[in-house]
Design an enzyme around this catalytic site. Structure first.
Site, PDB file in Angstrom:
ATOM      1  N   ASP A 120       0.815  -1.210   0.000  1.00  0.00           N
ATOM      2  CA  ASP A 120       0.000   0.000   0.000  1.00  0.00           C
ATOM      3  C   ASP A 120       0.854   1.268   0.000  1.00  0.00           C
ATOM      4  O   ASP A 120       2.076   1.212   0.192  1.00  0.00           O
ATOM      5  CB  ASP A 120      -0.979  -0.006   1.192  1.00  0.00           C
ATOM      6  CG  ASP A 120      -0.347  -0.517   2.491  1.00  0.00           C
ATOM      7  OD1 ASP A 120       0.890  -0.575   2.573  1.00  0.00           O
ATOM      8  OD2 ASP A 120      -1.104  -0.858   3.414  1.00  0.00           O
TER       9      ASP A 120
ATOM     10  N   ASN B 233      -7.790  -2.869  14.261  1.00  0.00           N
ATOM     11  CA  ASN B 233      -9.189  -3.129  13.884  1.00  0.00           C
ATOM     12  C   ASN B 233      -9.318  -4.310  12.924  1.00  0.00           C
ATOM     13  O   ASN B 233     -10.376  -4.530  12.354  1.00  0.00           O
ATOM     14  CB  ASN B 233      -9.795  -1.869  13.233  1.00  0.00           C
ATOM     15  CG  ASN B 233      -9.090  -1.486  11.945  1.00  0.00           C
ATOM     16  OD1 ASN B 233      -8.111  -2.116  11.544  1.00  0.00           O
ATOM     17  ND2 ASN B 233      -9.581  -0.453  11.273  1.00  0.00           N
TER      18      ASN B 233
ATOM     19  N   HIS C 259      -7.522  -4.766  10.097  1.00  0.00           N
ATOM     20  CA  HIS C 259      -7.187  -4.531   8.684  1.00  0.00           C
ATOM     21  C   HIS C 259      -5.895  -5.240   8.296  1.00  0.00           C
ATOM     22  O   HIS C 259      -5.013  -5.458   9.128  1.00  0.00           O
ATOM     23  CB  HIS C 259      -7.152  -3.034   8.332  1.00  0.00           C
ATOM     24  CG  HIS C 259      -5.974  -2.263   8.837  1.00  0.00           C
ATOM     25  ND1 HIS C 259      -6.074  -1.009   9.403  1.00  0.00           N
ATOM     26  CD2 HIS C 259      -4.640  -2.530   8.845  1.00  0.00           C
ATOM     27  CE1 HIS C 259      -4.881  -0.563   9.721  1.00  0.00           C
ATOM     28  NE2 HIS C 259      -3.990  -1.478   9.406  1.00  0.00           N
TER      29      HIS C 259
ATOM     30  N   GLU D 131      -9.748  -1.987   5.276  1.00  0.00           N
ATOM     31  CA  GLU D 131     -10.383  -1.717   6.562  1.00  0.00           C
ATOM     32  C   GLU D 131     -11.619  -2.606   6.725  1.00  0.00           C
ATOM     33  O   GLU D 131     -12.078  -3.213   5.752  1.00  0.00           O
ATOM     34  CB  GLU D 131     -10.784  -0.232   6.615  1.00  0.00           C
ATOM     35  CG  GLU D 131      -9.608   0.742   6.472  1.00  0.00           C
ATOM     36  CD  GLU D 131      -8.769   0.885   7.751  1.00  0.00           C
ATOM     37  OE1 GLU D 131      -8.781  -0.037   8.589  1.00  0.00           O
ATOM     38  OE2 GLU D 131      -8.100   1.919   7.888  1.00  0.00           O
TER      39      GLU D 131
HETATM   40  C1  F6R Z   1       1.414  -1.473   6.141  1.00  0.00           C
HETATM   41  C2  F6R Z   1       0.134  -2.153   6.267  1.00  0.00           C
HETATM   42  C3  F6R Z   1      -0.678  -2.087   7.529  1.00  0.00           C
HETATM   43  C4  F6R Z   1       0.105  -2.462   8.791  1.00  0.00           C
HETATM   44  C5  F6R Z   1      -0.801  -2.391  10.009  1.00  0.00           C
HETATM   45  C6  F6R Z   1      -0.035  -2.640  11.291  1.00  0.00           C
HETATM   46  O1  F6R Z   1       1.954  -1.657   4.866  1.00  0.00           O
HETATM   47  O2  F6R Z   1      -0.274  -2.725   5.328  1.00  0.00           O
HETATM   48  O3  F6R Z   1      -1.778  -2.955   7.384  1.00  0.00           O
HETATM   49  O4  F6R Z   1       0.639  -3.746   8.652  1.00  0.00           O
HETATM   50  O5  F6R Z   1      -1.422  -1.143  10.084  1.00  0.00           O
HETATM   51  O6  F6R Z   1       0.830  -1.593  11.521  1.00  0.00           O
HETATM   52  P1  F6R Z   1       1.928  -1.654  12.678  1.00  0.00           P
HETATM   53  O7  F6R Z   1       2.909  -2.687  12.277  1.00  0.00           O
HETATM   54  O8  F6R Z   1       2.535  -0.270  12.682  1.00  0.00           O
HETATM   55  O9  F6R Z   1       1.207  -1.997  13.938  1.00  0.00           O
END
Ligand code: F6R
Length: 245
Positions: free
Chosen positions: A67, A136, A138, A143
């Protein structure tokens, strides 16, 4: 689905790096799907170590990131292109031409998303996809309410994720409100998936994703459909799992 529970975030990162390293050793031209965020940073540091010790060669490896924020150029220090360069690509011998991050500045986002999907397919699909998980549920920026068939597209970032990610920005107002993300359908096409999680703040969502019903309210629960997904968990993140794995 396989569950690996380890004592610390360091051990989780080493295990993740070991699985990525095995994929690159098996196939030097492996196509890796990569994630950003706090969770994989130490895993990338381990991969850099393996490269510097001569254990791993990324010369032919190819990557697709999950992403990117809409509106941030790759030079912005919170863009995911910048993150990847800083945390991995600048420190290994990968050819940057073989690294792909969705284009958050594309004029025609729909066309650019279709081209991203086409390129993943043209390069033979993703051999190993690395994931983190949002509090959450995702995965990437899919989401809650994201459907199982979704593909790379522009999405709105939920208020919960904006709040979670505000720690990386000077203020909450600076967090972009939209992103380009691979879809759940894109992710599920990967041949193998590893999801890393650490910390007690991920315990509820890990239990829901692994042991709860498959539901678009917890997008990570769709991984239960995938034939080869490994959850690599630090023990606090695994602490609300009911089963003994
Ligand atoms: C990032 C991504 C997000 C993260 C998720 C967890 O490329 O795709 O889904 O993996 O938000 O983020 P952290 O590791 O910062 O808790």
């Amino acid at each position: 689905m396989e569950i690996i529970i380890l004592n610390s975030a360091e051990e989780m990162s080493k295990k993740g790096a070991e699985i990525v390293a095995a994929a690159v050793k098996r196939n030097p031209k492996a196509v890796l799907g990569l994630a950003t965020g706090g969770t994989p940073v130490k895993m990338y540091a381990e991969l850099i170590k393996l490269y510097k010790n001569g254990v791993l060669d990324f010369k032919k490896a190819r990557t697709f990131n999950l992403d990117e924020y809409v509106g941030l150029p790759g030079t912005h220090d919170q863009s995911y292109r910048y993150f990847m360069n800083e945390n991995l690509f600048n420190h290994i011998n990968i050819n940057k031409k073989n690294t792909n991050v969705p284009d958050g500045l594309a004029k025609d986002i729909e066309k650019s998303c279709a081209a991203y999907e086409a390129k993943i397919n043209a390069w033979g699909g993703i051999d190993l996809q690395v994931l983190g998980i949002g509090s959450n549920g995702h995965i990437a920026f899919n989401e809650p309410l994201s459907g199982i068939m979704t593909r790379t597209r522009k999405v709105a970032i939920s208020q919960r994720t904006i709040t979670d990610n505000a720690r990386f920005f000077k203020s909450m107002n600076e967090v972009p409100k939209t992103a380009v993300t691979m879809g759940i359908g894109t992710i599920l096409k990967a041949k193998k998936i590893i999801l890393l999680a650490s910390g007690s703040n991920k315990a509820d969502v890990i239990a829901a994703a692994v042991e709860g019903p498959i539901t678009h309210l917890i997008p990570a629960s769709f991984l239960q459909f995938h034939p080869d997904t490994v959850f690599v968990l630090e023990k606090e993140a695994a602490s609300k799992l009911k089963g003994k794995y």
